[in-house]
Write a protein that holds these residues in place. Structure first.
Motif, PDB file in Angstrom:
ATOM      1  N   VAL A  86       0.755  -1.239  -0.006  1.00 37.60           N
ATOM      2  CA  VAL A  86       0.111   0.042  -0.132  1.00 37.60           C
ATOM      3  C   VAL A  86       0.958   1.167  -0.032  1.00 37.60           C
ATOM      4  CG1 VAL A  86      -1.584   1.225   1.439  1.00 37.60           C
ATOM      5  CG2 VAL A  86      -1.862  -1.351   1.212  1.00 37.60           C
ATOM      6  N   ILE A  87       0.824   2.163  -1.055  1.00 38.06           N
ATOM      7  CA  ILE A  87       1.526   3.328  -1.211  1.00 38.06           C
ATOM      8  C   ILE A  87       0.682   4.599  -1.263  1.00 38.06           C
ATOM      9  CG2 ILE A  87       3.456   4.187  -2.671  1.00 38.06           C
ATOM     10  CD1 ILE A  87       4.291   1.533  -3.463  1.00 38.06           C
ATOM     11  N   PHE A  88       1.241   5.458  -0.809  1.00 35.16           N
ATOM     12  CA  PHE A  88       0.489   7.011  -0.610  1.00 35.16           C
ATOM     13  C   PHE A  88       1.405   7.768  -1.479  1.00 35.16           C
ATOM     14  CE2 PHE A  88      -1.061   4.761   2.819  1.00 35.16           C
ATOM     15  CZ  PHE A  88      -1.993   4.654   2.819  1.00 35.16           C
ATOM     16  N   PRO A  89       1.424   7.944  -2.869  1.00 28.05           N
ATOM     17  CA  PRO A  89       2.108   9.095  -3.546  1.00 28.05           C
ATOM     18  C   PRO A  89       1.669  10.201  -3.408  1.00 28.05           C
ATOM     19  CG  PRO A  89       0.509   7.685  -5.097  1.00 28.05           C
ATOM     20  CD  PRO A  89       0.198   7.228  -3.589  1.00 28.05           C
ATOM     21  N   LYS A  90       2.722  11.067  -3.562  1.00 31.51           N
ATOM     22  CA  LYS A  90       2.560  12.463  -3.551  1.00 31.51           C
ATOM     23  C   LYS A  90       3.316  13.126  -4.483  1.00 31.51           C
ATOM     24  CE  LYS A  90       1.947  16.815  -0.862  1.00 31.51           C
ATOM     25  NZ  LYS A  90       2.021  17.549   0.475  1.00 31.51           N
ATOM     26  N   TYR A  91       2.922  13.720  -5.537  1.00 34.01           N
ATOM     27  CA  TYR A  91       3.847  14.144  -6.397  1.00 34.01           C
ATOM     28  C   TYR A  91       4.136  15.783  -6.120  1.00 34.01           C
ATOM     29  CZ  TYR A  91       5.593  16.311 -10.823  1.00 34.01           C
ATOM     30  OH  TYR A  91       6.407  17.082 -11.665  1.00 34.01           O
ATOM     31  N   ILE A  92       5.686  15.689  -6.172  1.00 32.57           N
ATOM     32  CA  ILE A  92       6.113  17.197  -5.665  1.00 32.57           C
ATOM     33  C   ILE A  92       7.291  17.364  -6.927  1.00 32.57           C
ATOM     34  CG2 ILE A  92       7.817  18.375  -4.241  1.00 32.57           C
ATOM     35  CD1 ILE A  92       6.815  16.268  -2.021  1.00 32.57           C
ATOM     36  N   GLU A  93       6.765  18.615  -7.629  1.00 34.45           N
ATOM     37  CA  GLU A  93       7.633  18.967  -8.909  1.00 34.45           C
ATOM     38  C   GLU A  93       9.028  19.134  -8.777  1.00 34.45           C
ATOM     39  OE1 GLU A  93       5.766  21.948 -11.055  1.00 34.45           O
ATOM     40  OE2 GLU A  93       7.194  21.914 -12.762  1.00 34.45           O
ATOM     41  N   GLY A  94       9.836  18.457  -9.452  1.00 34.78           N
ATOM     42  CA  GLY A  94      11.233  18.651  -9.365  1.00 34.78           C
ATOM     43  C   GLY A  94      11.892  17.794  -8.107  1.00 34.78           C
TER      44      GLY A  94
END
Lengths: 109, 287
Positions: free
Chosen positions: B214-222
């Motif tokens: 179970v993975i909780f992704p959060k995109y952070i530019e760069g």
């Protein structure tokens, strides 16, 4: 309804035996836990120390006794443990996860 | 007069579409061609319908989308019809398929291990799913994960991946393009394109799979991608925020989530560049 978070005095913790609500659904996970309040659907997370404290909230064990248990389990001094227990019990009470009626009036009397 | 409905089985979900508008039916049929079936052999099929009207000969056409005879949305803009259809299908799945605990997440499988990527909209779930799919992972679902309440296994609902405009370039770098390079308009989310799993990989679909990660992704530019472990209690607590049909399960949902994470290893993910993020995930999740 507004709810005031209790502020314990050191003397309070000598005799207050917090009691966890019996309808709260708890799920133990590797020594930590989640709590689910069926009244409002909220979920809470307890780390290991908090879960030990929560389990001791049986309506018979006083906060002072709970703090001694924490001292034994986690190798912290009794003052640190007492602070931790009092803070957590206050937060649990604020979230209405404890049955307060038996002792809450004593605190504010 | 409405034409006969056409029928689909998209993983665990049966649905039919009926419309007097040929181009809508043909478009949907083409997008979901691998999932078409001849007749309706299910007694729990979601029935979608698109109608149109025009109030006067000089007026603009207005489209109405229905799910199980309830209004899902209406629009005067043709590019909004497909997103409304997609959204309506999701809504009806939530309403009709109480046998599944439904979590707002993308879900894929690597080997026999099911992986949930649970996050809010705009966190990069679909883009990440496209990236992993292009590397041979198997696809289960995009918008939400269907978790069997009895077995806690993930079930497939392999709808087309909805790629938002911000991720078009990233996906194109993988040499993937939205289906027929068509772009649609999704309310509040702007331009989107659909990526058919079968256009990404020859055999993209996964069978029902046990949940192992179970993975909780959060995109952070760069950002430099980073995976960090989460305790199971943290994961169950976080997952609770993404359950879409908790009302169906009531007090059981918390225990179900605990059962889900008991069998899984859980991570938080700060994702950055897609390739580097996929490399990192593959380095931690064994095949």
């Amino acid at each position: 309804m507004q709810f005031e978070c209790p502020h314990w005095t050191s003397r309070d913790s000598d005799f207050i035996p917090p009691r966890r609500r019996r309808d709260i659904i708890e799920n133990e996970l590797d020594g930590e836990a989640t709590l689910f309040d069926p009244h409002n659907g909220n979920t809470y997370q307890l780390n290991q120390t908090s879960y030990v404290i929560w389990r001791q909230c049986d309506g018979r064990t006083t906060m002072r006794e709970i703090a001694k248990c924490v001292t034994a389990s986690f190798k912290v001094d009794v003052d640190t443990a007492s602070d931790h227990v009092e803070q957590l019990v206050a937060r649990l009470a604020e979230s209405r996860l404890l049955e307060l009626s038996e002792y809450y009036p004593l605190v504010h009397s | 007069m409405h034409r006969n409905p056409i029928h689909f089985r998209i993983g665990a979900i049966d649905l039919s579409l009926r419309s007097e508008l040929d181009e809508v039916v043909q478009e949907f049929a083409a997008l979901y061609r691998p999932f078409r079936k001849d007749g309706n052999d299910s007694d729990n099929s979601i029935e979608m319908e698109v109608r149109s009207d025009r109030r006067a000969w000089y007026g603009r056409r207005r489209y109405h989308v229905f799910g199980d005879d309830r209004t899902i949305g209406r629009s005067r803009r043709r590019p909004e019809v497909m997103p409304y259809l997609e959204w309506g299908i999701n809504r009806q799945v939530i309403a009709r398929h109480g046998e599944f605990l439904q979590v707002h997440a993308a879900s894929l499988a690597r080997g026999n291990a099911g992986v949930i990527f649970a996050a809010n909209s705009g966190s990069g779930k679909s883009t990440l799913a496209a990236g992993l799919l292009s590397r041979g992972w198997k696809y289960l679902s995009d918008e939400f994960a269907l978790i069997d309440a009895e077995t806690q296994w993930l079930h497939p609902f392999p709808k087309a991946l909805c790629i938002k405009s911000g991720a078009f370039k990233v996906v194109e770098q993988l040499n993937l393009h939205p289906w027929q390079r068509r772009y649609y308009v999704k309310a509040f989310k702007g331009r989107v394109g659909y990526l058919r799993p079968h256009d990404v990989s020859d055999q993209p679909l996964a069978s029902p799979s046990p949940i192992r990660f179970v993975i909780f992704p959060k995109y952070i530019e760069g950002a430099h991608p980073r995976l960090f472990p989460l305790s199971r209690a943290q994961a169950a607590f976080s997952l609770a925020k993404y359950v879409m049909n908790s009302g169906t399960f009531g007090n059981r949902s918390a225990s179900l989530l605990a059962d889900v994470v008991r069998q899984a290893v859980c991570f938080g993910l700060e994702s950055g560049p897609l390739e580097a993020t996929c490399d990192l995930i593959e380095s931690v999740l064994p095949e």
